[in-house]
Structure formats: structure tokens, C-alpha cells
Design a protein around this motif. Structure first.
Motif, PDB file in Angstrom:
ATOM      1  N   LYS A   1     -44.570  -5.011 -61.243  1.00 14.13           N
ATOM      2  CA  LYS A   1     -43.602  -4.509 -62.222  1.00 14.13           C
ATOM      3  C   LYS A   1     -43.195  -3.099 -61.834  1.00 14.13           C
ATOM      4  N   SER A   2     -41.990  -2.748 -62.155  1.00 16.65           N
ATOM      5  CA  SER A   2     -41.512  -1.400 -61.893  1.00 16.65           C
ATOM      6  C   SER A   2     -42.323  -0.405 -62.708  1.00 16.65           C
ATOM      7  N   ILE A   3     -42.889   0.596 -62.066  1.00 17.14           N
ATOM      8  CA  ILE A   3     -43.689   1.588 -62.786  1.00 17.14           C
ATOM      9  C   ILE A   3     -42.815   2.384 -63.754  1.00 17.14           C
ATOM     10  N   GLN A   4     -41.530   2.516 -63.432  1.00 18.50           N
ATOM     11  CA  GLN A   4     -40.625   3.245 -64.319  1.00 18.50           C
ATOM     12  C   GLN A   4     -40.391   2.497 -65.633  1.00 18.50           C
ATOM     13  N   LYS A   5     -40.591   1.181 -65.624  1.00 21.72           N
ATOM     14  CA  LYS A   5     -40.372   0.364 -66.825  1.00 21.72           C
ATOM     15  C   LYS A   5     -41.674  -0.188 -67.398  1.00 21.72           C
ATOM     16  N   TYR A   6     -42.761   0.074 -66.728  1.00 23.64           N
ATOM     17  CA  TYR A   6     -44.066  -0.474 -67.101  1.00 23.64           C
ATOM     18  C   TYR A   6     -44.620   0.249 -68.319  1.00 23.64           C
ATOM     19  N   SER A   7     -45.115  -0.511 -69.292  1.00 24.42           N
ATOM     20  CA  SER A   7     -45.749   0.071 -70.468  1.00 24.42           C
ATOM     21  C   SER A   7     -47.259   0.052 -70.246  1.00 24.42           C
ATOM     22  N   LEU A   8     -47.808   1.216 -70.039  1.00 31.39           N
ATOM     23  CA  LEU A   8     -49.199   1.388 -69.654  1.00 31.39           C
ATOM     24  C   LEU A   8     -50.156   1.058 -70.798  1.00 31.39           C
ATOM     25  N   GLN A   9     -51.235   0.342 -70.472  1.00 33.84           N
ATOM     26  CA  GLN A   9     -52.317   0.100 -71.421  1.00 33.84           C
ATOM     27  C   GLN A   9     -53.216   1.335 -71.413  1.00 33.84           C
ATOM     28  N   THR A  10     -53.340   2.005 -72.527  1.00 39.67           N
ATOM     29  CA  THR A  10     -54.133   3.238 -72.545  1.00 39.67           C
ATOM     30  C   THR A  10     -55.402   3.121 -73.381  1.00 39.67           C
ATOM     31  N   ASN A  11     -55.816   1.891 -73.686  1.00 39.86           N
ATOM     32  CA  ASN A  11     -57.051   1.715 -74.449  1.00 39.86           C
ATOM     33  C   ASN A  11     -58.299   1.830 -73.566  1.00 39.86           C
ATOM     34  N   LYS A  12     -58.103   1.886 -72.246  1.00 36.65           N
ATOM     35  CA  LYS A  12     -59.192   2.058 -71.286  1.00 36.65           C
ATOM     36  C   LYS A  12     -58.756   3.093 -70.252  1.00 36.65           C
TER      37      LYS A  12
END
Length: 169
Positions: free
Chosen positions: A102-113
Motif C-alpha cells: 500500500k502507498s505509505i502516503q495513503k496508509y492508515s497506520l495501526q498505532t495500538n502497538k
């Protein structure tokens, strides 16, 4: 307007829950630059694997500008073993172009870990073995004829995007 220096800039030091895993990154200037980038983006840990790593070396230290003294780092023998040991506690992302990345510019990062970002060999990228151990693969959209960039430049872009997203949440 006055240019700021290391001594009078107002940046707030911060450490992000990010580990950068380097698979066979062996070029001394690239390794030195990775120390600088990881320092600049407040990376928690930098991990190297591979044979004949020039750490420390004069070329590495010239490029790192002494940041190897501040960035927590580790040299490991087997990166697959390391990833398997952290796979339940970290969100593992490979920085690699794949058919499902996936494009990192459009990627929604999981920040629970905490994040473990895998970067690959200067010539061959992230290996198939490691790609199979990841939760996701992300790539950087490129608009020229070339489909790759220097590992350090790519890491710069990825860490900018990751820290931007973590900082917004």
C-alpha cells in the motif's frame, strides 16, 4: 531571519515506539546515514543484521556525525528469529514494493502497538522470507521512470510519514 543551530533550535526531543530493522544493509555511508535519520525522527531502536557490517568504521562514523552514540542499536545474527520474537508485541511493516503493498502516503497506520519497520538490502530490497513475516508492506509512490530509491532516502520518507501519523493520534 537568523539560521538556528544545534544549540539554539527549539525542537522538543521525543522518542517514538519505532524499531527500524535493517536486513543486510552493509554500505558504511548508508549505515551512518541511518543513524542520523533514526536520531532525527526519534526512533527507539535500530537493529542491523548481515555479514561484515562496518560498525563501527571511519566511513560510517563520518556520515553518522556521532549519532551512533545516541541511537540505541543492536547487531543481530538472525533477523527472522528477531521478528518472530516481536511479532505479538509489534506491528511489523516492510518498506517494499510488492503486488499487495500500500502507498505509505495513503496508509492508515495501526498505532495500538509499537512499529517495526523492515528495510532491505541496498540491491535486492526486503527478502521474500521477511515479507512473509510482516503484517503489511508499504511503498513510496514514485512518478519517474525508476522504481526504486536509495534505502536511506526511502527510510527518511517512511519515518517522516510514520512519525507524522503517530504524532497526530
Amino acid at each position: 531571519m537568523e539560521q538556528l543551530t544545534h544549540y539554539n533550535s527549539k525542537f522538543t526531543q521525543k522518542t517514538f515506539p519505532i524499531t527500524v530493522l535493517c536486513e543486510n544493509v552493509t554500505n558504511a555511508p548508508n549505515i551512518g546515514s541511518l543513524f542520523r535519520v533514526c536520531d532525527a525522527f526519534g526512533v527507539e531502536k535500530l537493529v542491523f543484521s548481515g555479514k561484515h557490517l562496518p560498525i563501527p568504521s571511519r566511513k560510517m562514523q563520518k556520515t553518522s556525525r556521532a549519532t551512533e552514540k545516541y541511537v540505541s542499536f543492536e547487531i543481530i545474527e538472525n533477523i527472522s528469529t528477531y521478528i518472530n520474537a516481536i511479532k505479538n508485541t509489534h506491528h511489523i511493516i516492510a518498506l517494499e514494493i510488492t503486488h499487495t503493498s500500500k502507498s505509505i502516503q495513503k496508509y492508515s497506520l495501526q498505532t495500538n502497538k509499537p512499529i517495526a519497520l523492515i528495510i532491505g538490502d541496498e540491491n535486492f530490497g526486503v527478502s521474500e522470507t521477511l515479507l512473509k513475516l510482516t503484517n503489511e508492506a508499504v511503498h513510496i509512490d514514485m512518478f519517474g521512470k525508476n522504481s526504486s530509491m536509495n534505502v536511506v532516502q526511502a527510510t527518511n520518507i517512511a519515518l517522516y510519514e510514520i512519525t507524522k501519523q503517530i504524532g497526530l493520534k
